[in-house]
Structure formats: structure tokens, C-alpha cells
Design a protein around this motif. Structure first.
Motif, short mmCIF file in Angstrom:
data_model
loop_
_atom_site.label_atom_id
_atom_site.label_comp_id
_atom_site.label_asym_id
_atom_site.label_seq_id
_atom_site.Cartn_x
_atom_site.Cartn_y
_atom_site.Cartn_z
N VAL A 12 -17.94 -2.40 0.09
CA VAL A 12 -16.97 -1.40 -0.27
C VAL A 12 -15.94 -0.63 1.01
O VAL A 12 -15.40 -0.73 0.63
CB VAL A 12 -17.64 -0.39 -1.48
CG1 VAL A 12 -17.08 1.27 -1.88
CG2 VAL A 12 -18.07 -0.80 -2.50
N VAL A 13 -16.69 -0.18 1.58
CA VAL A 13 -16.74 0.77 3.29
C VAL A 13 -15.34 0.07 3.53
O VAL A 13 -14.27 0.10 3.95
CB VAL A 13 -17.98 1.04 4.09
CG1 VAL A 13 -17.10 1.84 5.26
CG2 VAL A 13 -18.38 1.78 3.69
N LEU A 14 -15.71 -1.63 4.00
CA LEU A 14 -14.68 -2.60 4.18
C LEU A 14 -13.34 -2.57 3.90
O LEU A 14 -12.63 -2.90 3.81
CB LEU A 14 -15.58 -4.10 4.78
CG LEU A 14 -16.10 -3.80 5.42
CD1 LEU A 14 -17.25 -5.60 6.32
CD2 LEU A 14 -15.48 -3.77 7.61
N GLY A 15 -13.92 -2.92 2.22
CA GLY A 15 -12.78 -2.90 1.49
C GLY A 15 -11.52 -2.25 1.94
O GLY A 15 -10.42 -2.03 0.96
N SER A 16 -12.82 -1.02 1.36
CA SER A 16 -11.32 0.47 1.43
C SER A 16 -10.69 0.59 2.98
O SER A 16 -9.84 0.53 2.37
CB SER A 16 -12.66 1.81 1.51
OG SER A 16 -13.23 1.75 -0.02
N ALA A 17 -11.58 0.37 3.82
CA ALA A 17 -10.98 0.38 5.16
C ALA A 17 -9.42 -0.68 5.22
O ALA A 17 -8.93 0.03 5.73
CB ALA A 17 -11.47 0.02 6.06
N GLY A 18 -10.13 -2.00 4.59
CA GLY A 18 -8.72 -2.72 4.84
C GLY A 18 -7.90 -2.55 3.81
O GLY A 18 -6.35 -3.58 3.77
N THR A 19 -7.97 -1.42 2.92
CA THR A 19 -6.54 -1.52 2.18
C THR A 19 -6.11 -0.20 2.68
O THR A 19 -4.62 -0.40 2.20
CB THR A 19 -7.31 -0.96 0.87
OG1 THR A 19 -8.16 -1.76 -0.44
CG2 THR A 19 -6.28 -0.31 -0.06
N LEU A 20 -6.74 0.52 3.24
CA LEU A 20 -6.56 1.87 3.46
C LEU A 20 -5.11 0.92 4.63
O LEU A 20 -3.82 2.25 5.25
CB LEU A 20 -7.17 2.90 4.58
CG LEU A 20 -8.17 3.75 3.13
CD1 LEU A 20 -8.98 4.36 3.99
CD2 LEU A 20 -6.84 4.36 2.44
N ILE A 21 -5.56 0.34 5.83
CA ILE A 21 -5.14 -0.24 6.88
C ILE A 21 -3.92 -1.15 6.41
O ILE A 21 -3.08 -1.04 7.03
CB ILE A 21 -6.09 -1.56 7.94
CG1 ILE A 21 -7.02 0.04 8.53
CG2 ILE A 21 -4.99 -1.88 8.90
CD1 ILE A 21 -7.86 -1.23 9.26
N GLY A 22 -4.02 -1.66 5.16
CA GLY A 22 -3.04 -2.73 4.56
C GLY A 22 -1.46 -1.52 4.24
O GLY A 22 -0.79 -1.87 4.48
#
Length: 170
Positions: free
Chosen positions: A22-32
Motif C-alpha cells: 500500500v505504501v509503495l503503491g501510494s508513493a508511486g501514485t503520488l510520484i506519477g
């Protein structure tokens, strides 16, 4: 006790791995989203710069068209033709009006060069003497053209204004 350790080890891995996902997915979404916003802002700046350049180019072309009409009148006068005062006034009105547009949308050097060139054309068409030491109409036109080229980002070095040397020797 061994069974309890094994159970707590499984619960840690079953809890931490999904949480890490979840943390990696959220970070990926924010970076995107951040990168997408940057790209969109860059695109907007590019489009704005293009629109401004187009507006400046249109203003310069309108001014050059009006100046060319006055130059054609001056050519006709130099060949001994007569011009009606109404035609002179109409050409001057169009020229002065067209000169104001670069003053609104172009840099101060371009606006000043347009003013100087317009002032010289005005004086010549009205048959007024230019002051001693004032640059000739041709020099003022060239100064305007070079300022306009710089404004549009096309000037790397000044254009040659005289015929090439080989043409002069023939």
C-alpha cells in the motif's frame, strides 16, 4: 511456544507485506501525479510562449505592411508622381496605428525601433527635412528588422544588407 512464534511470524509477514504494498503503491501514485503535473505545467508554458510569439509576429507583420505602404508612396514621389494629401494622411494614420501594436506586445528595443522608423517615414512622406545626424530611413529600417529578428528568436548574426562583394566586381 514454538507454535506461537511461528504464528506471530506469519502474522507479521501477512500484515507488513500488504502494508508495504500500500505504501509503495501510494508513493508511486503520488510520484506519477507530480510528474504529470510538471509535464502539464511545462506544456502550458510552451503553449503560452508560442501564443505570445505568434502575437508578436502578427504585430510586427502588421507594422511592416503599413511601413511598406509608406515606402511605396515615397518611391512614387521619388519618380515624380503626385500623391493626394488624403492618401498621405491615410497611409500615415495606418502606419502610426500599426506602430502602436508592437509597443503593446513587444520588448522596448523593438517598440523604440518601430517608433524611430515610423518617425522617419512620417517626416519623409510629409516632405520634412530630417535633423542633421539623424540616421537614414534605410538604417532605421535595418535597425527595426534586427530588433524584430531578436524578438522572434531568429537572429544569430545580423543579415548582410549590401550585395555580396562578387556581385559588385562584375
Amino acid at each position: 511456544m514454538i507454535g506461537v512464534d511461528r504464528l506471530s511470524g506469519m502474522s507479521v509477514s501477512t500484515t507488513i507485506l500488504p502494508l508495504a504494498g500500500v505504501v509503495l503503491g501510494s508513493a508511486g501514485t503520488l510520484i506519477g501525479q507530480y510528474l504529470s503535473t510538471r509535464v502539464e505545467a511545462r506544456r502550458a508554458r510552451f503553449e503560452q510562449a508560442n501564443a505570445e510569439r505568434s502575437e508578436r509576429k502578427e504585430a510586427l507583420m502588421e507594422f511592416l505592411s503599413a511601413a511598406q505602404q509608406v515606402e511605396l508612396c515615397l518611391d512614387r514621389l521619388s519618380m515624380g508622381q503626385q500623391l493626394e494629401d488624403s492618401e498621405k494622411w491615410q497611409r500615415l494614420h495606418t502606419l502610426w496605428l500599426a506602430k502602436k501594436v508592437p509597443e503593446l506586445v513587444c520588448s522596448p528595443p523593438v517598440a523604440q525601433a518601430a517608433h524611430d522608423y515610423t518617425f522617419a517615414l512620417h517626416a519623409l512622406l510629409r516632405g520634412q527635412d530630417t535633423e542633421e545626424g539623424t540616421p537614414a530611413k534605410r538604417e532605421l529600417r535595418f535597425a527595426f528588422m534586427e530588433a524584430a529578428r531578436r524578438e522572434l528568436g531568429t537572429a544569430s548574426e545580423p543579415l548582410r544588407r549590401d550585395p555580396p562583394a562578387q556581385e559588385l566586381s562584375q
